[in-house]
Structure formats: structure tokens, C-alpha cells
Design a protein around this motif. Structure first.
Motif: not given
Length: 436
Positions: A298-307, A321-323
Motif C-alpha cells: 500500500l501507498s498513500k495513493k491507495d487511501l480511500g480506494t478498494q484493494v 477500503e484502505v484507511t
């Protein structure tokens, strides 16, 4: 019974090779947390070595040959000078890594013993064989030092023999009565479904765990460096047992079938067990790590996305959802394939030793997430048409990193066929020179 096994399994091939890398260590960044890691302790030799370094005894290497085997530039393939010392006519070869360590940290052991029918003078009319012969083979893939591998090669067979002796009467009781895959209902016990394979599996598991505790005790008195993956083969009672704790592999080549007898344990393949341990005992990580396992870093750009994520005690993947918490707590297991690491520290999850291993820069112990418990698989020989050129190949990860299962099987069988042809040609020349 065993004359057929001996004739059918002429070769149980052991291959041990490491892929060449220039990295400091592919499996482990090793940090010792006790006094033996300090420079002052190393200078004063606080603890004696548990075992002097050597190559497997059955190689029968001269001092010159042993020095030659350490040349990681040439990386010569070393084979036994006395093959008769290896049971069942099995073959063995080893090759040092590509410069990750000064000497070969891997070890191997072979042995043979038997379990007598009635050691306590007991006589039972249903017992119709005199003894159970046991053939033993082991490979121990060391890392961060050869100490644990050397001790495993010397001592593990003793633990295993002790466990088998403890159940030998139960084995004999079941042998005459047991049909294929049947279970024996002992009139003295309320437990059922305890058959021969379950008993031997239990002996192997118990021996592995007891030996790892043996290392932990002796580290208080001796310097036992590093850890090791372990894979053991037992040939007994018309069966082949493979017990595996580490990142080695074993494949049986019988006819046109390739039977996987052991597959590598890595942080990825063993992640379900690791997640469960972390979830049940969160104090082991001081809440520094997350027990969630994400399919990608994970990286900061994944914040709020679905992984894709897998939660502890689950096998399936789902979208999460990445928190902020997911970003602040790294996963216990990170990376893919050969580059996967547990706690960013080690690339194996099962084996012996590593009792003082900590995550670099912290006091977090890695050992609670490592386990000596092996996976045990059984290959019955009585229901198979085993031929002269059917083989079992067991090797460290370096071998399987370079070649596919099919390539290894074809290579070993071609070598055996070449050897057979040479023997026949030699016999023909002898008959020509010495006619009857």
C-alpha cells in the motif's frame, strides 16, 4: 517387503544448490538479540560452538576437496566418494551458494535403523514380521550461519528414533490387520481412525518440535548460529514419508506422474497461519504490524480506494477500503514470491533455530511466528507399479528456482539411463574378455 522397495527405489536423488545472488542475504537479515551478537562476546568466545563445521560425513571429502567445495566462483558439484554409505543406493550432490556466505551453510544426513517386534519380550500371534526397517534421509538448508543445520544433521534422527520406538508396539499391532487406508479400532482405547500413517505423522511432528526446543535449551550453553529449513524422508513399511518445514521441495517421479511430496513454505504460502497467530496474540507485535494481508503493497495513493485484502482466519479475498490505519501499520507479510518477507526480516516461516532473531532496529521477536511443525505427506508404494527408474528428488530452494519439476525429473532419469548403459557396456566388455 523391503527387498521390493530396495529394488524399486534404486535412486532417491538429493540435489542441493543455491541460486547466485550478490545481495547480502536473500532469506534473512539476521539480528541476534542476546549477548552472543555483541563484539565483545565474539572476541572472547563466550560460548563454544555446538558442532565443528564439516561437510556431511558420507561425502568422505579430503581436506583439499572440502576447500575446493568452498570456491563460490567455480561452484563445483560435490558428490560422495563412498556412495555405499547412503541407504537404498540413493544419490546426493551439493553446491555452495554464489557467494552469500564463505562456506556452505546447508547440511545433510542419512541413516538406517530398525524397530524390533517385541523389545519387552512380548509375544503376539498376530505379529508376523521380525522388525520394521527404517531408512532416513534429511536435508537442512541453513541461513545466517551453519550452527542450526549442523545440529539438525547430527541430532534430529535421535529424536525421531525415540518417537518411533515409543509407538512401535502400536505399529506392529496394526500391520497384520490393516488393509489399504483402513483404520484400527484398539479394544483398549476409545479412539478410532488412528492408523499407521497417523502414528508416523505424529512421531515426525513431535520429533521436529522437540528438536527445536533442544536447540533453544542448548543456546544457553553453546553458540548455535542461525536457523535452517528442514526436509526429512523416511522409507518404511512399504511407504515413503516426507516431513517438510521450510522452503525445500520434494517430487516423486513414478511412471508418467509427478507427485508433489513437499512444496515450499514462504511468507506468502504460510500467511494464513501467520495472520492467525498475530490476531490471537496481538501483543507479539506491540500493535506495530497489521494482521490484515493485502494483495499488494500500500501507498498513500491507495487511501480511500478498494484493494484486495484477506482477514485473519479467512481463506478468501475481498475488497477493503484502505484507511489511515492500514497505511500506518505494515502487514506482517509483505512482498511477492521469493521477495516476500515476514516482518521485513526473513524469507522462510518454518524450520529450526532463529530463537534470538528480532526485527532490525526493534526488540520484536520473530520466532513466535516461525514454527518447526512440518507438513507430512505419505506415498504408499504397495498400490503403485514402481519401476527401476522411478525416483524421488529432494532439494533446497536454489534447485527449484532454476529448473522446473519436469526438467529436473528428465535430467535425473537421463543420468540414470546413461549410468545403466555404461554398466551394460562394461559388462559386455568383461564377457568378451572372459568368455564362459
Amino acid at each position: 517387503m523391503f527387498s521390493r522397495i530396495t529394488g524399486s527405489l534404486k535412486r532417491i536423488g538429493f540435489n542441493n544448490s543455491e541460486q547466485s545472488h550478490n545481495k547480502t542475504s536473500e532469506k534473512q537479515r539476521h539480528v541476534e538479540s542476546d549477548e552472543e551478537s555483541s563484539p565483545s562476546c565474539k572476541k572472547s568466545n563466550c560460548r563454544p560452538e555446538r558442532h565443528a563445521y564439516s561437510r556431511p560425513y558420507f561425502l568422505r571429502l579430503s581436506s583439499e576437496e572440502e576447500m575446493l567445495s568452498r570456491d563460490f566462483r567455480e561452484r563445483p558439484v560435490i558428490v560422495s566418494n563412498e556412495p555405499s554409505l547412503i541407504p537404498l543406493g540413493a544419490g546426493y550432490a551439493e553446491c555452495i551458494n554464489g557467494g552469500k556466505s564463505e562456506m556452505n551453510e546447508d547440511e545433510a544426513a542419512v541413516g538406517a535403523f530398525h524397530l524390533p517386534t517385541h523389545p519387552n519380550g512380548l509375544v503376539d500371534a498376530v505379529r508376523n514380521i521380525d522388525m520394521i526397517d527404517v531408512q532416513y534421509f534429511g536435508i537442512f538448508d541453513g541461513h545466517a550461519g551453519a550452527g542450526a543445520a549442523l545440529m539438525a544433521a547430527d541430532q534430529l534422527i535421535n529424536h525421531l528414533q525415540e518417537k518411533l520406538v515409543a509407538i512401535q508396539d502400536d505399529l506392529f499391532l496394526r500391520l497384520p490387520r490393516e488393509s489399504t487406508a483402513s483404520c484400527f479400532d484398539d479394544s483398549k482405547s476409545k479412539y478410532i481412525n488412528i492408523n499407521i500413517d497417523i502414528l508416523v505423522t505424529g512421531a515426525l511432528e513431535s520429533a521436529f518440535c522437540d528438536f527445536d526446543e533442544h536447540i533453544a535449551r542448548e543456546k544457553n550453553m553453546f553458540n548455535i548460529t542461525g536457523g535452517c529449513a528442514a526436509i526429512v524422508v523416511l522409507v518404511m513399511m512399504d511407504r515413503v514419508y516426507v516431513a517438510h518445514a521450510g522452503d525445500c521441495r520434494a517430487v516423486a517421479y513414478i511412471g508418467n506422474d509427478n507427485v508433489i511430496m513437499a512444496r515450499e513454505f514462504t511468507p506468502m504460502t504460510d500467511s494464513e497461519r501467520i495472520q492467525a497467530v498475530a490476531n490471537l496474540k496481538p501483543d507479539l507485535t506491540y500493535s506495530f504490524f497489521s494482521d490484515n494481508y493485502f494483495l499488494k503493497p500500500l501507498s498513500k495513493k491507495d487511501l480511500g480506494t478498494q484493494v484486495y485484502c484477506r482477514l485473519p482466519h479467512r481463506r478468501g479475498w475481498y475488497y477493503k477500503e484502505v484507511t489511515e490505519e492500514d497505511l500506518s501499520k505494515p502487514s506482517l507479510v509483505a512482498g511477492q514470491g521469493k521477495f516476500a518477507r515476514l516482518m521485513g526480516t526473513i524469507g522462510v516461516t518454518r524450520g529450526f533455530g532463529d530463537h534470538n532473531l528480532v526485527m532490525p532496529g526493534t526488540s520484536l521477536q520473530v520466532k513466535p511466528f516461525l514454527t518447526p511443525v512440518p507438513e507430512v505427506r505419505v506415498l504408499p508404494l504397495s498400490d503403485r507399479q514402481v519401476q527401476e527408474n522411478d525416483i524421488l528428488v529432494v532439494g533446497c530452494d536454489g534447485l527449484w528456482d532454476l529448473l522446473t519439476n519436469e526438467e529436473i525429473g528428465a535430467s535425473v532419469k537421463a543420468s540414470l539411463e546413461q549410468t545403466s548403459r555404461e554398466k551394460l557396456l562394461g559388462q559386455d566388455r568383461f564377457n568378451t574378455m572372459h568368455p564362459t
